[in-house]
Design an enzyme around this catalytic site. Structure first.
Site, mmCIF file in Angstrom:
data_model
loop_
_atom_site.group_PDB
_atom_site.id
_atom_site.type_symbol
_atom_site.label_atom_id
_atom_site.label_comp_id
_atom_site.label_asym_id
_atom_site.label_seq_id
_atom_site.Cartn_x
_atom_site.Cartn_y
_atom_site.Cartn_z
ATOM 1 N N ASN A 29 0.851 -1.188 0.000
ATOM 2 C CA ASN A 29 0.000 0.000 0.000
ATOM 3 C C ASN A 29 0.887 1.239 0.000
ATOM 4 O O ASN A 29 2.113 1.132 0.083
ATOM 5 C CB ASN A 29 -0.957 -0.013 1.198
ATOM 6 C CG ASN A 29 -0.212 0.003 2.507
ATOM 7 O OD1 ASN A 29 0.333 1.009 2.915
ATOM 8 N ND2 ASN A 29 -0.148 -1.160 3.160
ATOM 9 N N ARG A 30 0.279 2.398 -0.078
ATOM 10 C CA ARG A 30 1.040 3.627 -0.312
ATOM 11 C C ARG A 30 1.487 4.333 0.961
ATOM 12 O O ARG A 30 2.016 5.448 0.879
ATOM 13 C CB ARG A 30 0.214 4.581 -1.175
ATOM 14 C CG ARG A 30 0.086 4.095 -2.615
ATOM 15 C CD ARG A 30 -0.836 5.004 -3.422
ATOM 16 N NE ARG A 30 -0.394 6.389 -3.415
ATOM 17 C CZ ARG A 30 -1.187 7.433 -3.650
ATOM 18 N NH1 ARG A 30 -2.459 7.240 -3.893
ATOM 19 N NH2 ARG A 30 -0.712 8.654 -3.639
#
Ligand code: CTP
Ligand code: CA
Length: 239
Positions: A34-35
Site C-alpha cells: 500500500n502507499r
C-alpha cells in the site's frame, strides 16, 4: 523537565507506535502493498519522545531517511516488521508493557494464500490472466482492544475515502464503534491526498463517537494534537 522546548507531559509514559505499510509476499520478488510512507506514524513517535515518553516504533517498510530522526533518539527503539503477521507479533510483544498503543500502520487486510517459493512464471499460468487467493489477516487492533488492561489507551488510525452517501465522520464513527478504540484518528485519503503529502488533516473521535480534536497541518502538528487528545482522554478515564 522540558524537552525540546516543550513540557514533558508524557514523561515516563511507555508508548508503542506502529508506522508504515505492511507488504504481503506473492513470491520472492513480488508483494501486495500500500502507499503508506510511515511519515505520520513516525511523527507520532517523535512527538511522544519529544514530550518525554519512552517509545517503541514498530516500522513496516519505512524509508531509512524517514526513520533517521527517530532512530537517532535515545528514547526511541525501532523494531522492523515486514508483513502484517510480523507487525502483529512485534506489537503484541511490546503491548503488555505499554500505557498507550497507537496503530498508525497501514496493515494489509489480506495475505496471499499460497506464497510461491519460486518466482512465478507466466509459463505455468493460464493464458489471459490469473486469480490470487487471499486470506484475511488477523485484526491486530481488535486483538489489542480485547486484551486491553486497565489504564491502557488504544488509538487507531483510519484512512477513508468518503462516498456512498456517507461522510468521513459517519464512517469514522462506525469504525470507532466496531473497533472499540479509545481514540480513532480519521483522515481523508484519495488518489492525490494523504500519502506522500507533507500535510495531513485528521479528526479524532473518542469511544462515544465524539469529536475530541480536529487538526489540519503538518504531520508533526497532527501528532501533537493526537497526544493532546490522548492526555485528555486518559485524564477523563482516570476520574
Ligand atoms: N488494523 C489492524 N489490523 C488489521 C487491519 C487494520 O490493526 N488487520 C488497524 C490499523 O492499523 C488502523 C485501524 O486498524 O489503526 C483501522 O484500519 P482500517 O483499515 O481503516 O480498518 P479495517 O478494520 O481494516 O476496515 P476497512 O479496511 O474495511 O475499512
Ligand atoms: Ca483495512
Amino acid at each position: 523537565a522540558a524537552v525540546g522546548g516543550r513540557a514533558a507531559d508524557l514523561d515516563g509514559l511507555r508508548v508503542v507506535v506502529s508506522a508504515g505499510g505492511t507488504r504481503e509476499p506473492i513470491d520472492p520478488v513480488r508483494y501486495i502493498g500500500n502507499r503508506s510512507s510511515g511519515r505520520q506514524g513516525v511523527a507520532v513517535a517523535l512527538a511522544a519522545a519529544d514530550r518525554g515518553a519512552d517509545v517503541v516504533l514498530v516500522a513496516a517498510h519505512v524509508d531509512d531517511g524517514v526513520l533517521a530522526t527517530a532512530s537517532a533518539l535515545p528514547r526511541v527503539r525501532v523494531v522492523r516488521a515486514g508483513t502484517a503477521a510480523e507487525l502483529g507479533a512485534a506489537v503484541e510483544a511490546e503491548a503488555g508493557a505499554a500505557d498507550v498503543i497507537v496503530m498508525a500502520a497501514a496493515v494489509a487486510d489480506y495475505r496471499v494464500a499460497e506464497v510461491s517459493p519460486l518466482k512465478r512464471s507466466k509459463d505455468a499460468a493460464p493464458a489471459g490472466g490469473i486469480t490470487l487467493d487471499l486470506i484475511e489477516n488477523d485484526d491486530i487492533l481488535a486483538g489489542l482492544v480485547r486484551r486491553r488492561r486497565g489504564g491502557q489507551t488504544i488509538v487507531g488510525f483510519a484512512a477513508e475515502t468518503p462516498g456512498d452517501g456517507e461522510t468521513l465522520l459517519d464512517r469514522g464513527r462506525r469504525k470507532a464503534a466496531r473497533k472499540g478504540t479509545d481514540l480513532l484518528a480519521v483522515n481523508e485519503v484519495g488518489w492525490a491526498k494523504g500519502f506522500e503529502a507533507a500535510d495531513n488533516a485528521v479528526t479524532v473521535i473518542d469511544a462515544e463517537g465524539e469529536v475530541v480534536a480536529a487538526r489540519r497541518g503538518s504531520k508533526g502538528d497532527v501528532a501533537e494534537a493526537l497526544w493532546d487528545a490522548v492526555i485528555a482522554v486518559r485524564r477523563t478515564s482516570a476520574n
